[in-house]
Design an enzyme around this catalytic site. Structure first.
Site, mmCIF file in Angstrom:
data_model
loop_
_atom_site.group_PDB
_atom_site.id
_atom_site.type_symbol
_atom_site.label_atom_id
_atom_site.label_comp_id
_atom_site.label_asym_id
_atom_site.label_seq_id
_atom_site.Cartn_x
_atom_site.Cartn_y
_atom_site.Cartn_z
ATOM 1 N N THR A 197 0.807 -1.220 0.000
ATOM 2 C CA THR A 197 0.000 0.000 0.000
ATOM 3 C C THR A 197 0.837 1.265 0.000
ATOM 4 O OG1 THR A 197 -1.835 1.190 1.029
ATOM 5 C CG2 THR A 197 -0.358 0.027 2.521
ATOM 6 N N ARG A 198 0.325 2.251 -0.727
ATOM 7 C CA ARG A 198 0.912 3.584 -0.711
ATOM 8 C C ARG A 198 -0.203 4.591 -0.462
ATOM 9 N NH1 ARG A 198 0.239 5.068 -6.760
ATOM 10 N NH2 ARG A 198 -0.123 3.037 -7.674
ATOM 11 N N HIS A 227 -9.117 2.325 2.886
ATOM 12 C CA HIS A 227 -10.553 2.509 3.011
ATOM 13 C C HIS A 227 -11.208 1.129 3.051
ATOM 14 C CE1 HIS A 227 -9.717 6.680 2.548
ATOM 15 N NE2 HIS A 227 -9.147 6.477 1.368
ATOM 16 N N HIS A 269 -9.981 -1.549 0.639
ATOM 17 C CA HIS A 269 -8.691 -2.155 1.000
ATOM 18 C C HIS A 269 -8.850 -3.101 2.184
ATOM 19 C CE1 HIS A 269 -7.919 1.992 -0.585
ATOM 20 N NE2 HIS A 269 -7.292 1.258 -1.482
ATOM 21 N N ARG A 305 -6.711 -4.144 -8.491
ATOM 22 C CA ARG A 305 -6.884 -3.435 -9.751
ATOM 23 C C ARG A 305 -5.754 -2.427 -9.900
ATOM 24 N NH1 ARG A 305 -9.623 1.222 -10.893
ATOM 25 N NH2 ARG A 305 -10.481 1.350 -13.000
#
Lengths: 405, 405
Positions: free
Chosen positions: A198-199, A203, A206, A292
């Protein structure tokens, strides 16, 4: 009994970071050496070499490695590798270094971060690297821009790493080495661990990805990029705080490890997804969640190119396998989180989809963010950040746009 | 390209069902043979042998197979097998059959379902089978009851199967052979397929299990048991209708195949979970969803014994691997479906948990069933069934309790 994946291309991790007396000695020696300046991307790569995240690399790549990686996803010795890990300098500096000489690699703050024995100096066809790795030469692409901005000469050779920069101190408790995450996984008794790259703050979409992985694996490594991002992205400290709030309120203790790694984003989409899987193998992950547009930017890659590429590499290229998940969202008719693969309701208003731009607007204008999009505990932290950012921007107009705070 | 798991212990399916002229001939021949009566469980097992669901078995087990399966989960030839597949008869019938003779195996309706060459007659220690397979000799256990009720003599030998009973007709469109499900999977381009074992209608917790599997696999086989159940369970036709309604309204087309198989439940918990995985391999599934108390009954097994047993068998015993998922439910604080592994909210009233008894009471009394527990389309079908059942029960008081309709 915990049985983690073995590191990439080696029976054990190969950290290149010196310790104790050897470190002190080498630091002394570095003072007397010709200095080569590292870019931010190169410094991140160097630290990964230092902590064993890039096992089995022993330093920056040779021309043969570079060519093999660009054209065949392979180092000269045949080991699978998807993205060049190279060091560059300007022609004048390079001319001053003879083959066989040792140099000191220096960070942006002037600190000697490594010594390197220069075994080869070479030039590359930057267009070729960009077309191979990024599928584009477009100078708007942030990864292409990095390659185009680098020096004309690449230097190759083994490194002895002296420093992890400011990561250990700046991201205390979050920044971890592969040896450390492996130790945590083993202490938890985990064998199957999914890495979640993750960057961004997390939410509900995720959260859903990670929870699917928790359902089917022993645990999940929530693994934040701590290096540089493109302008507009949320900085790592704010992101980590938002993730911590989410974990505290909505996850079962002992099912996740939150950690970070020192690289800059390259935004190479599919190729970077492979690199993400490769170094997650070194961190001890059996799986990498690939959603995605993984590691994408703009519309350079198809939304699922980063999933498909795992079907195109040899089966034994990586032990770490993708956990491919479709585009996720809240569906009002399902009354739950879902993906394109599990929700059939594509009618008007049935799905809640917020763009990053829309979210930022809502947050900075104090608008209501639906609880189905993001947890209130997360929104509170982001709202504070955007509020501060706005105040800040009002004062230091355009001085440093995205890196405020 | 679709690449399904290979069948258990054999490079291809080994269906024992005769076809065409060979079938006609063998049927004729069966008329002249000594008849051996099949129980419902034995008839289901025989049909599985016929359609290749029990590949690589060639008939009912010998004493050496029986002993090996009870004690070591292995046939005499070393092939992994978790539950005896045996045929029994009474002593008088057995005495009239000489070794080497052929007999006709006859279903409950008098139909000749197979011929068998009797290669061995033997008695077993039923207590030993029950203690090995069911971990209990308690006569209240429905699987124990089946074993205790069976004949004193077991007959072993290869079978030629003549009939699939009334399954193909009674469950048209649902009943499928392993060759048929494999064909469907291949047509869908699936390689990884999770089997979802069910003997109940699907509520939201089951939907959640299946959707997790869809997220991480190419597709899911929703696989209903079509044979006999214990009293009080919902019959297969009502269950299939409820599942069809769920699939129609809440699933994406092309992500599931709904099918059924002809076995009776044995309620052997962990051992039956292994058998479920084994024959799912024959049906083409790479995974079997194993939730809480899989194939259990009462409190004979720990809620996750059927998951743990997969860690105790040799890694190469089965290609089909368990997709282990914890107890699932709706959580009001998560505002979504979750499991014990993904939801930390165990406070009063935070989770929606309805027992089967409570649900049945709500349905038969026309009470409101929360939409977070079950989809309204499913509830409508069940409400109709329980309504009919009640009317029926009022008329035919206690005549046939559960098998009404």
């Amino acid at each position: 009994m915990s049985k983690l994946v073995t590191p990439h291309g080696a029976p054990r991790l190969m950290p290149l970071l010196l310790e104790g007396a050897a470190l002190d000695e080498e630091r002394q020696r570095a003072n007397g050496l010709t200095k080569v300046q590292l870019s931010s991307r190169e410094a991140g790569d160097l630290i990964m070499l230092g902590i064993g995240g890039f096992t089995p690399l022993e330093g920056f790549m040779t021309y043969a490695d570079w060519q093999g990686v660009c054209d065949d996803y392979r180092l000269a010795d045949g080991t699978f590798w998807p993205i060049p890990i190279t060091l560059s300098t300007d022609k004048t500096t390079a001319d001053g270094i003879r083959i066989g000489a040792e140099v000191a690699l220096v960070g942006e703050d002037g600190e000697a971060m490594a010594t390197m024995e220069v075994r080869e100096k070479y030039t590359i066809d930057k267009d070729h690297e960009c077309e191979s790795v990024f599928k584009t030469k477009d100078a708007e692409h942030p990864g292409v821009r990095m390659v185009m901005a680098q020096g004309e000469i690449n230097l190759a050779g083994p490194v002895r790493v002296l420093s992890q920069g400011n990561f250990p101190e700046r991201f205390k408790g979050i920044y971890m080495t592969p040896a450390q995450t492996r130790e945590r996984f083993e202490a938890n008794g985990w064998s199957t661990v999914a890495g979640f790259q993750t960057r961004n703050p997390m939410h509900r979409s995720h959260e859903y990805l990670v929870k699917i992985a928790i359902e089917v694996c022993d645990g999940v490594l929530i693994h934040s990029l701590l290096g540089n991002l493109k302008p507009g992205d949320i900085p790592a400290d704010v992101r980590s705080a938002a993730i911590s709030a989410l974990l505290e309120h909505y996850f079962v203790e002992g099912t996740t490890v939150q950690a970070g790694y020192p690289l800059d984003m390259r935004y190479a989409g599919p190729r970077e997804a492979l690199l993400h899987a490769l170094f997650r193998q070194n961190y001890g992950c059996s799986h990498l969640i690939v959603g995605r547009d993984h590691a994408g930017v703009g519309s350079y890659y198809g939304p699922f190119d980063a999933q498909h590429i795992f079907d195109e590499i040899p089966e034994d290229a990586l032990q770490t396998k993708p956990l491919k998940i479709d585009w996720t969202f809240w569906c009002y008719r399902c009354n739950g989180m879902a993906s394109m693969k599990t929700c059939p309701h594509d009618g008007e208003g049935e799905r809640l989809l917020l763009s990053g731009t829309k979210l930022r607007k809502l947050l900075s204008e104090n608008g209501e963010v639906p609880a189905e999009f993001s947890r209130p505990e997360v929104i509170e932290i982001l709202r504070r950040y955007y509020g501060d950012l706005q105040d800040h921007e009002r004062v230091e107009v355009k001085l440093s746009g995205h890196s405020a705070k």
